[in-house]
Scaffold this motif. Structure first.
Motif, short mmCIF file in Angstrom:
data_model
loop_
_atom_site.label_atom_id
_atom_site.label_comp_id
_atom_site.label_asym_id
_atom_site.label_seq_id
_atom_site.Cartn_x
_atom_site.Cartn_y
_atom_site.Cartn_z
N TRP A 177 -62.69 -85.52 45.53
CA TRP A 177 -63.24 -85.63 44.17
C TRP A 177 -63.50 -84.24 43.58
N MET A 178 -64.14 -83.36 44.35
CA MET A 178 -64.42 -82.02 43.84
C MET A 178 -63.13 -81.24 43.60
N ALA A 179 -62.12 -81.47 44.45
CA ALA A 179 -60.83 -80.79 44.25
C ALA A 179 -60.25 -81.16 42.90
N ALA A 180 -60.33 -82.42 42.53
CA ALA A 180 -59.83 -82.85 41.22
C ALA A 180 -60.74 -82.36 40.10
N GLU A 181 -62.04 -82.43 40.32
CA GLU A 181 -62.99 -81.96 39.31
C GLU A 181 -62.77 -80.49 38.98
N ASN A 182 -62.45 -79.69 39.99
CA ASN A 182 -62.20 -78.26 39.78
C ASN A 182 -60.97 -77.99 38.92
N CYS A 183 -60.12 -79.00 38.72
CA CYS A 183 -58.92 -78.84 37.90
C CYS A 183 -59.22 -78.93 36.41
N ASN A 184 -60.44 -79.34 36.06
CA ASN A 184 -60.80 -79.46 34.64
C ASN A 184 -59.75 -80.30 33.90
N ILE A 185 -59.50 -81.49 34.41
CA ILE A 185 -58.42 -82.35 33.92
C ILE A 185 -58.71 -82.84 32.51
N LYS A 186 -57.69 -82.72 31.67
CA LYS A 186 -57.74 -83.24 30.31
C LYS A 186 -56.79 -84.45 30.20
N PRO A 187 -57.06 -85.35 29.26
CA PRO A 187 -56.14 -86.48 29.09
C PRO A 187 -54.72 -85.99 28.86
N GLY A 188 -53.78 -86.61 29.55
CA GLY A 188 -52.39 -86.22 29.41
C GLY A 188 -51.93 -85.19 30.41
N ASP A 189 -52.82 -84.65 31.22
CA ASP A 189 -52.46 -83.59 32.16
C ASP A 189 -51.59 -84.12 33.30
N THR A 190 -50.79 -83.19 33.84
CA THR A 190 -50.03 -83.43 35.05
C THR A 190 -50.64 -82.60 36.18
N VAL A 191 -50.96 -83.25 37.29
CA VAL A 191 -51.59 -82.58 38.43
C VAL A 191 -50.66 -82.72 39.63
N ALA A 192 -50.37 -81.62 40.30
CA ALA A 192 -49.58 -81.64 41.53
C ALA A 192 -50.51 -81.47 42.73
N VAL A 193 -50.30 -82.28 43.75
CA VAL A 193 -51.14 -82.25 44.94
C VAL A 193 -50.26 -81.98 46.16
N TRP A 194 -50.51 -80.84 46.80
CA TRP A 194 -49.79 -80.49 48.04
C TRP A 194 -50.57 -81.05 49.22
N GLY A 195 -49.95 -81.93 49.99
CA GLY A 195 -50.57 -82.50 51.17
C GLY A 195 -51.17 -83.87 50.90
N CYS A 196 -50.61 -84.91 51.49
CA CYS A 196 -51.09 -86.27 51.29
C CYS A 196 -51.82 -86.79 52.52
N GLY A 197 -52.57 -85.90 53.16
CA GLY A 197 -53.51 -86.33 54.17
C GLY A 197 -54.72 -86.98 53.50
N SER A 206 -58.77 -89.51 42.61
CA SER A 206 -59.78 -88.90 41.74
C SER A 206 -59.15 -88.35 40.47
N ALA A 207 -57.99 -87.71 40.60
CA ALA A 207 -57.33 -87.13 39.43
C ALA A 207 -56.99 -88.22 38.41
N PHE A 208 -56.49 -89.36 38.90
CA PHE A 208 -56.21 -90.45 37.97
C PHE A 208 -57.49 -90.96 37.31
N LEU A 209 -58.56 -91.10 38.10
CA LEU A 209 -59.83 -91.58 37.53
C LEU A 209 -60.40 -90.61 36.51
N MET A 210 -60.07 -89.32 36.64
CA MET A 210 -60.55 -88.31 35.70
C MET A 210 -59.65 -88.15 34.48
N GLY A 211 -58.58 -88.93 34.40
CA GLY A 211 -57.78 -88.93 33.18
C GLY A 211 -56.41 -88.31 33.27
N ALA A 212 -55.98 -87.88 34.45
CA ALA A 212 -54.63 -87.33 34.56
C ALA A 212 -53.61 -88.40 34.19
N GLU A 213 -52.59 -87.98 33.42
CA GLU A 213 -51.52 -88.91 33.06
C GLU A 213 -50.51 -89.06 34.19
N ARG A 214 -50.24 -87.93 34.87
CA ARG A 214 -49.29 -87.95 35.97
C ARG A 214 -49.88 -87.17 37.14
#
Length: 392
Positions: A177-197, A206-214
């Motif tokens: 959650w904090m990792a996504a929060e630190n991204c300061n996600i805005k609606p429509g943003d694309t977030v890349a996540v390295w590592g699916c552990g 968390s990124a989707f819940l915070m409004g990331a589009e992709r």
């Protein structure tokens, strides 16, 4: 009591050790009901984290029932609690700023010099994670002593909520959650996540819940990528595609708005910089394999953000400082301020907005801990998360 103890690289054992005792009025003793093996524990298993001693009890993700309390504890016998992985006093400068992983008092004074020398300031204290972080016994045990029990633990009042649903409040859910929060996600943003552990999967949610589009998830284990797609993420297999090129193609040549490094110091893959890092680590000329942090900096769009929940322990070279500066990137890092998030995330779980149980692939008795470490290390596609159950 029985406990999982470190004895060297790739050598953990189920030992019989002394029961914990109350040492401070703010202490409590828990009977551990559930404890997990964390990806960060594998850094200890692989011998990457300094200041470990044979016989150190491992484990920083645990919960249990209060069986004994000090005179200043606010807990009561019989209460069921989860315990944040790092140890915070609640009263120091950093705790008052709600930066709990920077607590000045959790790490005993006689343990602070190593962190000060390595990092400029003493490290935070943590359960079961070397004498660099206080030398506290961890929770992969039948019982555990919890310092500052009047501040850290969260009481789970609803007996109908089983351990599996709330255990990960101790670390990996707040960390994602904090990792996504630190991204300061805005609606429509694309977030890349390295590592699916575990942390990466929670960061995706968390990124989707915070409004990331992709959200674009990067890994090479089929099961992990499948779990990421289950949350709506697009995926890149780094063994099948060139990650930088794939991200450029998927974002119209701009790059992700934010990138999250959930890998840390043990990056994998047959990449030139990673091979050089592996040689340096094996010959004691280096410490961390930093392929992912380099790649996130190169791939993220200009003006974007790089969030680093992945653990790094030492010094890295070939760091793309020029790209970081020229692109105007923001990097946000740090151990998780777990205490900030336990109550709101517990509420989200209780209300059915967050599920954590999907991650658990195996449950084992505590005595099977050594086998669990070996399996989690060698078969990460199958063993996505192991929960140890004392008394199982």
């Amino acid at each position: 009591m029985k406990a999982i103890a470190w004895h060297g690289k790739h050598d953990v054992r189920c030992d019989t050790v002394d029961d914990p005792e109350i040492l401070n009025p703010r202490d409590a003793i828990l009977r551990v009901t559930s404890t997990a093996i964390c990806g960060s524990d594998l850094h200890l298993y692989d011998g990457y984290i300094p200041a470990m001693k044979p016989g150190d009890v491992l484990g920083h993700e645990f919960m249990g029932e209060v069986v004994e309390v000090g005179s200043a504890s606010t807990l009561k016998k019989g209460q069921r609690v989860i315990v944040p992985f790092h140890i915070a006093c609640g009263n120091c400068y950093h705790c008052h700023k709600h930066d709990y992983s920077g607590c000045e008092n959790g790490n005993p004074a006689d343990k602070q010099d190593a962190g000060r020398e390595a990092y400029g300031q003493p490290t935070t204290a943590a359960f079961g994670y070397s004498h660099l972080t206080g030398g506290y016994s961890g929770g992969q045990a039948e019982y555990v002593r919890v310092p500052f029990s009047d501040f850290g633990p969260l009481v789970i009042p609803d007996d109908s909520i089983e351990d599996d649903r709330v255990l990960f409040l101790t670390d990996i859910l707040p960390t994602g959650w904090m990792a996504a929060e630190n991204c300061n996600i805005k609606p429509g943003d694309t977030v890349a996540v390295w590592g699916c552990g575990p942390v990466g999967l929670f960061a995706i949610q968390s990124a989707f819940l915070m409004g990331a589009e992709r959200v674009i998830a990067i890994d090479h284990f089929p099961r992990r990528l499948e779990l990421a797609r289950g949350f709506g993420a697009e995926t890149v297999d780094f063994e099948q595609s060139k990650v930088y090129e794939a991200l450029q193609d998927m974002t119209g040549g701009i790059g992700p708005d934010a990138s999250i490094d959930c890998v840390g110091l043990e990056a994998h893959g047959a990449f030139a910089d990673n091979i050089i890092d592996q040689i340096k680590v094996s010959t004691f000329l280096g410490t961390d394999r930093a392929h992912v942090i380099r790649q996130t900096i190169m791939a993220t769009r200009k003006g974007g953000t790089v969030s680093v929940p992945g653990v790094y322990g030492g010094v890295v070279d070939k760091f793309p400082m020029g790209a970081l500066m020229e692109k105007g990137l923001t990097i946000k890092t740090g151990q998780t301020h777990v205490h900030r998030y336990t109550q709101p995330l517990y509420t989200a779980i209780a209300e059915g907005k967050l599920d954590t149980t999907f991650l658990i692939s195996h449950r084992m008795p505590l005595e099977a801990g050594p086998e669990g470490y070996q399996k989690f290390h060698d078969e990460q596609d199958t063993y996505t998360k192991i929960v140890l159950k004392p008394g199982m």
